[in-house]
Design an enzyme around this catalytic site. Structure first.
Site, short mmCIF file in Angstrom:
data_model
loop_
_atom_site.label_atom_id
_atom_site.label_comp_id
_atom_site.label_asym_id
_atom_site.label_seq_id
_atom_site.Cartn_x
_atom_site.Cartn_y
_atom_site.Cartn_z
N GLN A 39 24.69 -6.42 10.98
CA GLN A 39 25.03 -7.80 10.16
C GLN A 39 25.14 -8.57 11.64
O GLN A 39 24.68 -9.67 11.58
CB GLN A 39 26.40 -7.76 9.91
CG GLN A 39 27.05 -9.07 9.26
CD GLN A 39 26.19 -9.88 8.17
OE1 GLN A 39 25.86 -9.33 7.43
NE2 GLN A 39 25.87 -11.06 8.36
N CYS A 86 29.12 -13.67 6.46
CA CYS A 86 28.04 -12.56 6.39
C CYS A 86 27.66 -12.76 4.93
O CYS A 86 26.67 -11.95 4.63
CB CYS A 86 28.76 -11.28 6.73
SG CYS A 86 30.11 -10.77 6.00
N ARG A 117 18.77 -11.88 8.34
CA ARG A 117 19.06 -10.19 8.26
C ARG A 117 17.57 -9.53 8.08
O ARG A 117 17.35 -8.53 8.79
CB ARG A 117 19.73 -9.99 6.85
CG ARG A 117 21.25 -10.41 6.95
CD ARG A 117 22.11 -9.58 7.70
NE ARG A 117 21.95 -8.14 7.59
CZ ARG A 117 22.69 -7.52 6.73
NH1 ARG A 117 23.58 -8.09 5.97
NH2 ARG A 117 22.72 -6.08 6.73
N HIS A 162 29.98 -3.17 11.13
CA HIS A 162 28.92 -3.73 10.45
C HIS A 162 27.98 -4.18 11.40
O HIS A 162 27.77 -5.54 11.59
CB HIS A 162 28.98 -4.82 9.42
CG HIS A 162 28.25 -5.08 8.40
ND1 HIS A 162 26.95 -4.38 8.34
CD2 HIS A 162 28.20 -5.99 7.28
CE1 HIS A 162 26.35 -4.90 7.32
NE2 HIS A 162 26.91 -5.80 6.70
N ARG A 221 25.06 3.44 4.39
CA ARG A 221 26.19 2.58 3.99
C ARG A 221 27.33 3.56 3.44
O ARG A 221 27.10 4.23 2.41
CB ARG A 221 25.83 1.42 3.14
CG ARG A 221 27.15 0.72 2.77
CD ARG A 221 26.84 -0.69 1.94
NE ARG A 221 26.48 -1.50 3.01
CZ ARG A 221 26.30 -2.91 2.61
NH1 ARG A 221 26.66 -3.37 1.35
NH2 ARG A 221 26.03 -3.69 3.52
N ASP A 259 35.24 -13.83 6.78
CA ASP A 259 34.40 -12.81 5.63
C ASP A 259 35.54 -12.80 4.44
O ASP A 259 36.72 -13.31 4.45
CB ASP A 259 34.44 -11.39 6.34
CG ASP A 259 33.62 -10.45 5.79
OD1 ASP A 259 33.02 -10.68 4.56
OD2 ASP A 259 33.91 -9.12 6.06
N1 CP Z 1 26.31 -9.23 4.43
C1 CP Z 1 25.95 -8.06 3.74
O1 CP Z 1 26.05 -7.03 4.20
O2 CP Z 1 25.73 -8.09 2.21
P1 CP Z 1 25.72 -6.85 1.40
O3 CP Z 1 26.61 -6.16 1.09
O4 CP Z 1 24.75 -7.69 0.19
O5 CP Z 1 24.42 -6.01 1.83
N1 NVA Z 2 34.00 -6.68 4.99
C1 NVA Z 2 32.99 -6.94 3.91
C2 NVA Z 2 31.62 -7.04 4.23
C3 NVA Z 2 30.71 -6.97 3.25
C4 NVA Z 2 29.36 -7.31 3.79
C5 NVA Z 2 32.91 -5.31 3.18
O1 NVA Z 2 33.02 -4.49 3.78
O2 NVA Z 2 33.06 -5.43 1.91
#
Ligand code: CP
Ligand code: NVA
Length: 303
Positions: free
Chosen positions: A130, A262, A290, A127, A100, A222
């Site tokens: 997801q 998400c 997930r 993502h 990440r 989101d």
């Molecule tokens: N939806 C998602 O990726 O959540 P987190 O940021 O908690 O991993």
């Molecule tokens: N768009 C959001 C998704 C979190 C799972 C972010 O990047 O923070």
């Protein structure tokens, strides 16, 4: 050849298979597999996470392997060791890496220099893991992809980008309703439109949220402020107000439309508390899925 999932485009040929495998894995969550026994997944997280971290850790555990969670501040990477050097070192220890990152370029860099599979666990552009859970949940609820429409309302962000790629691959229509200047990534859009041409689906970008959700089978939103964009909060929260998924907006979607997110969600910002907690909301099923989809992804890349 090793299998990376850096982008949703990396699942162009087998997204539906991965979803199907996830559905099968959900039926027997404690089944273990030779392909994953004693295999180790390193997880580098530059940003916070609840779902992605816990689902990947639980997934590799239930598959008979192990996870090593790495915070860059505790790694030499945080003190200037390069991503290519980190990639080579980790390739000597572990069997796959979930990463990440703040920058998509860094995930690509890790993947290019690792001899083991690299999975994008979210970055500024995409993502991809997801949306496997999202489309699995959609399929469970709506039974098919073709002839169906997903509407995404809000910020044209990482999640929106990957959802567009997924819809094009799966052959379903997607409509994005977002303010001008916050559209999804243009190169992702162009590449997805080429795929959509073959799969027979349509992709539309509009600025009117009501138009986006019209006749939709699912309405997705989101957060308005993604991780790393905190400085834009005041300005974005003002601008995105008309894009809240409210009762009124849901009424413009199809009669049996589901609500998707998400997570994490902010009640009474991007979604009204009423819709978030209504019978239309499938957000916690999405979250649970997930786990099943991370397992399918791990089996796919480690097989
Ligand atoms: N939806 C998602 O990726 O959540 P987190 O940021 O908690 O991993
Ligand atoms: N768009 C959001 C998704 C979190 C799972 C972010 O990047 O923070």
């Amino acid at each position: 050849m090793k299998r990376d999932i850096v982008s949703a485009f990396d699942m162009k040929d087998d997204l539906e298979d991965i979803i199907q495998l996830s559905i099968n894995l959900k039926k027997n969550r404690y089944e273990s597999f030779d392909e994953t026994r004693n295999r180790v997944l390193a997880m580098i997280f530059e940003k916070p996470s609840t779902r992605t971290r816990v689902s990947f850790e639980t997934a590799i555990d239930q598959l008979g392997g192990h996870a090593v969670y790495l915070n860059p501040n505790d790694m030499q990477m945080g003190r200037g060791e390069t991503i290519p050097d980190t990639a080579r070192v980790l390739s000597g220890f572990v069997d796959a890496v979930a990463y990440r990152a703040f920058r998509h370029e860094n995930v690509l860099d890790l993947a290019r220099n690792a001899s083991i599979p690299v999975i994008n666990a979210l970055d500024d552009l995409e993502h991809p893991v997801q949306i496997v859970a999202d489309y699995m949940t959609f399929l469970e609820k709506k039974r098919s992809f073709s002839g169906k429409k997903l509407a995404y309302v809000g910020d044209g962000n990482n999640v929106a980008n990957s959802l567009i790629v997924g819809a094009a691959i799966l052959g379903m229509d997607i409509s994005i309703g977002c303010p001008k200047g916050y559209e999804p990534d243009s190169s992702i859009l162009d590449r997805s439109k080429a795929i959509a041409k073959d799969s027979g689906s349509t992709i539309s970008i509009v600025s009117d949220p009501g138009e986006a959700v019209s006749g939709a089978d699912a309405v997705y939103t989101d957060v308005w402020v993604s991780m790393g964009e905190e400085k834009e909060r005041t300005q974005k929260e003002k601008l995105f107000w008309p894009y809240q998924v409210s009762e009124k907006l849901m009424d413009k979607a199809g009669r049996d439309a589901i609500f998707m997110h998400c997570l994490p969600a902010h009640r009474d910002l991007e979604v009204s508390a009423g819709i978030m907690d209504s019978w239309k909301s499938v957000v916690f099923e999405q979250a649970e899925n997930r786990l099943h989809t991370e397992k399918a992804i791990l089996l796919t890349v480690l097989a």
